[in-house]
Structure formats: C-alpha cells, structure tokens
Write a protein that holds these residues in place. Structure first.
Motif, PDB file in Angstrom:
ATOM      1  N   HIS A  47       0.837  -1.194   0.000  1.00  0.00           N
ATOM      2  CA  HIS A  47       0.000   0.000   0.000  1.00  0.00           C
ATOM      3  C   HIS A  47       0.876   1.249   0.000  1.00  0.00           C
ATOM      4  CE1 HIS A  47      -3.684  -2.220   0.610  1.00  0.00           C
ATOM      5  NE2 HIS A  47      -3.061  -2.927   1.536  1.00  0.00           N
ATOM      6  N   ASP A  48       0.359   2.278  -0.594  1.00  0.00           N
ATOM      7  CA  ASP A  48       1.047   3.555  -0.628  1.00  0.00           C
ATOM      8  C   ASP A  48       1.132   4.117   0.794  1.00  0.00           C
ATOM      9  OD1 ASP A  48       2.131   5.982  -1.330  1.00  0.00           O
ATOM     10  OD2 ASP A  48       0.405   6.652  -2.488  1.00  0.00           O
ATOM     11  N   LYS A  50       0.920   7.012   1.796  1.00  0.00           N
ATOM     12  CA  LYS A  50      -0.007   8.117   2.051  1.00  0.00           C
ATOM     13  C   LYS A  50      -1.294   7.640   2.736  1.00  0.00           C
ATOM     14  CE  LYS A  50       1.444   9.693  -2.116  1.00  0.00           C
ATOM     15  NZ  LYS A  50       1.157   9.937  -3.476  1.00  0.00           N
ATOM     16  N   ALA A  51      -1.714   6.426   2.451  1.00  0.00           N
ATOM     17  CA  ALA A  51      -2.915   5.892   3.114  1.00  0.00           C
ATOM     18  C   ALA A  51      -2.667   5.727   4.611  1.00  0.00           C
ATOM     19  CB  ALA A  51      -3.313   4.560   2.480  1.00  0.00           C
ATOM     20  N   TYR A  52      -1.478   5.243   4.964  1.00  0.00           N
ATOM     21  CA  TYR A  52      -1.138   5.080   6.381  1.00  0.00           C
ATOM     22  C   TYR A  52      -0.977   6.439   7.066  1.00  0.00           C
ATOM     23  CZ  TYR A  52      -0.467   0.247   5.082  1.00  0.00           C
ATOM     24  OH  TYR A  52      -0.668  -1.015   4.614  1.00  0.00           O
ATOM     25  N   ALA A  53      -0.385   7.392   6.367  1.00  0.00           N
ATOM     26  CA  ALA A  53      -0.235   8.738   6.922  1.00  0.00           C
ATOM     27  C   ALA A  53      -1.600   9.363   7.174  1.00  0.00           C
ATOM     28  CB  ALA A  53       0.599   9.611   5.982  1.00  0.00           C
ATOM     29  N   LEU A  54      -2.525   9.183   6.246  1.00  0.00           N
ATOM     30  CA  LEU A  54      -3.869   9.709   6.426  1.00  0.00           C
ATOM     31  C   LEU A  54      -4.563   9.055   7.617  1.00  0.00           C
ATOM     32  CD1 LEU A  54      -6.163  11.533   5.517  1.00  0.00           C
ATOM     33  CD2 LEU A  54      -6.856   9.724   3.921  1.00  0.00           C
TER      34      LEU A  54
END
Length: 140
Positions: A47-48, A50-54
């Motif tokens: 997964h990218d 950015k999904a975890y950061a969000l």
C-alpha cells in the motif's frame, strides 16, 4: 478543578487506533474481501504510504477533538467518556456512512459490509472515550 487535554493519552490512542485497525481487519478481512468479490492476491501489492499517513492524521484529529469535547461537557469518568464517544460515533459517523452506503453503488452495499466498516471506528471510539474520560489531567 478544570480538565485539560491529556496529550499523553491522545498520542497513546493514536497508536491504539492503528492497532485496532490491524486487528479488526485480521479478524474480518476475509469476509470484507468476499463481500467485495476480491481475494488477498487482488490487494497483495504494498500500500502507498499516504494511506497510512492519512490514517494516523485521522486518529490524531479524532482523539484531539474527542478530548476537547469531553473537557467541554465535563465528562470526567470513563463511563461518561464512553457514552459521549458512542453518541459521536452514532450521530456523526455511523448514520451518515450507512446512508451514503445504502444510496451509493445503486444500493448494492450490503449491511454486513457497512457493519464491518463501521465496527472498527466503533471499537476505536469506545476505547478513546473510556481512556480520555477516565484518564484526565487536572489543574488547580
């Protein structure tokens, strides 16, 4: 005494929210995939970030807003925190999400999918309410 935001509790809960997500989809992930007619190989790629950061930013915002709200309504016990968190989940998250899901995709989103998707934030909100309501910093 007036309540202040317990920043240590908020940041601990940010981590807890991530762990709840991991555990929730470890338990219900296969069912979730089946409802979407997918398999693990369909989503096997990394997964990218950015999904975890969000997800982390969302947990930070959620817990700070809940802590602020609990201090404003003077919810100074774990039970009061749980009740407030549940009402926030129900009134602001669940009913809105369920309505969107029922009307989206030509009304093909089944209730088991909605319950799986909304169960994770219910558990996260409940834990946050209990911790933030019961573990408050006090000032004189």
């Amino acid at each position: 005494m007036t309540a202040r935001i317990n920043h240590i509790a908020v940041w601990l809960l940010v981590v807890v929210h991530q762990l709840v997500g991991i555990g929730w989809y470890a338990i219900f992930g296969e069912k979730w995939l089946n409802i979407h007619a997918r398999t693990m190989t369909d989503i096997d790629r990394t997964h990218d970030w950015k999904a975890y950061a969000l997800a982390i930013v969302a947990a930070i915002v959620t817990n700070y807003v809940l802590a602020w709200l609990l201090s404003r309504v003077n919810a100074t016990t774990a039970v009061a925190g749980l009740k407030t968190a549940f009402l926030c989940w129900l009134g602001f998250l669940f009913v809105e999400y369920a309505t969107i899901c029922v009307f989206s995709a030509f009304e093909t989103n089944p209730w088991p999918l909605i319950l799986i998707d909304m169960g994770r934030p219910l558990i996260a909100f409940a834990i946050s309410g209990l911790v933030l309501g019961g573990w408050q910093r006090k000032t004189a």
